[in-house]
Design an enzyme around this catalytic site. Structure first.
Site, PDB file in Angstrom:
ATOM      1  CG  PHE A  79      -0.019   0.113   2.704  1.00  0.00           C
ATOM      2  CD1 PHE A  79       0.269  -1.087   3.081  1.00  0.00           C
ATOM      3  CD2 PHE A  79       0.066   1.406   3.158  1.00  0.00           C
ATOM      4  CE1 PHE A  79       1.055  -1.053   4.368  1.00  0.00           C
ATOM      5  CE2 PHE A  79       0.645   1.272   4.391  1.00  0.00           C
ATOM      6  CZ  PHE A  79       1.097   0.040   4.886  1.00  0.00           C
ATOM      7  CG  PHE A  81       3.780   5.819   0.407  1.00  0.00           C
ATOM      8  CD1 PHE A  81       3.922   5.620  -0.992  1.00  0.00           C
ATOM      9  CD2 PHE A  81       3.286   6.903   1.057  1.00  0.00           C
ATOM     10  CE1 PHE A  81       3.473   6.545  -1.639  1.00  0.00           C
ATOM     11  CE2 PHE A  81       2.828   7.715   0.164  1.00  0.00           C
ATOM     12  CZ  PHE A  81       2.836   7.778  -1.335  1.00  0.00           C
TER      13      PHE A  81
HETATM   14 CU1  CUA Z   1       4.881   1.612  -3.893  1.00  0.00          CU
HETATM   15 CU2  CUA Z   1       6.473   2.756  -4.936  1.00  0.00          CU
END
Ligand code: CUA
Length: 161
Positions: A79, A81
């Site tokens: 995802f 981050f």
């Molecule tokens: Cu997740 Cu680049």
């Protein structure tokens, strides 16, 4: 209308008729191909999933790695981050199968010092397997640009003796 005009028009119509039939054949072949590859049978390596439900339903709502007999199976969310689970642990010389999907945008799932390097596309589940032969820590990184936090999108798998 004289005879010559009539012949020209017929030829013109026949041309379109052939074109039309040709297009139908092309469509039927494309549809058959699509159904064979993406329809009822799930192609090796990917399956469909509703990205809006990744976090709330099914295996990916509970990201984890579990041991089944002599092997491991991991359900991984990539995802913005990061990854869930944020860290995984396995024993060396055991096959690990990763199922990876995204609830948001396209990411990568690359494990350093292995040949694992897959695109993680919302709506699809990527499946890859690997047997780690050497103990150690392996970084997992995203190699698809996914936004401002892309460079920090990392996790790791710890391989134990
Ligand atoms: Cu997740 Cu680049």
């Amino acid at each position: 209308m004289n005879h010559e005009e009539h012949v020209v028009i017929e030829r013109f119509e026949r041309g379109w008729l052939v074109f039309g039939i040709g297009m139908i054949v092309v469509f039927v072949v494309l549809i058959a191909y699509t159904m064979a590859n993406f329809g009822g049978s799930i192609p090796v390596g990917t399956q469909r999933i509703d990205p809006t439900k990744v976090r709330s339903e099914g295996e990916f709502a509970n990201p984890r790695i579990e041991q089944i007999g002599n092997e491991y199976v991991a359900y991984v969310q990539a995802f913005a981050f990061g990854y869930l689970p944020a860290e995984m642990r396995v024993k060396k010389d055991r096959k690990v199968t990763f199922y990876v999907t995204s609830p948001d945008v396209q990411h990568g799932f690359m494990i350093e010092r292995t040949n694992i390097n897959v695109q993680v596309i919302p709506g699809e589940v990527a499946r890859v397997s690997h047997t780690f032969r050497k103990a150690g820590e392996y970084q997992i990184i995203c190699n698809e640009y996914c936004g401002l936090g892309h460079a920090n999108m990392i996790s790791k798998i710890v391989v134990e003796e």
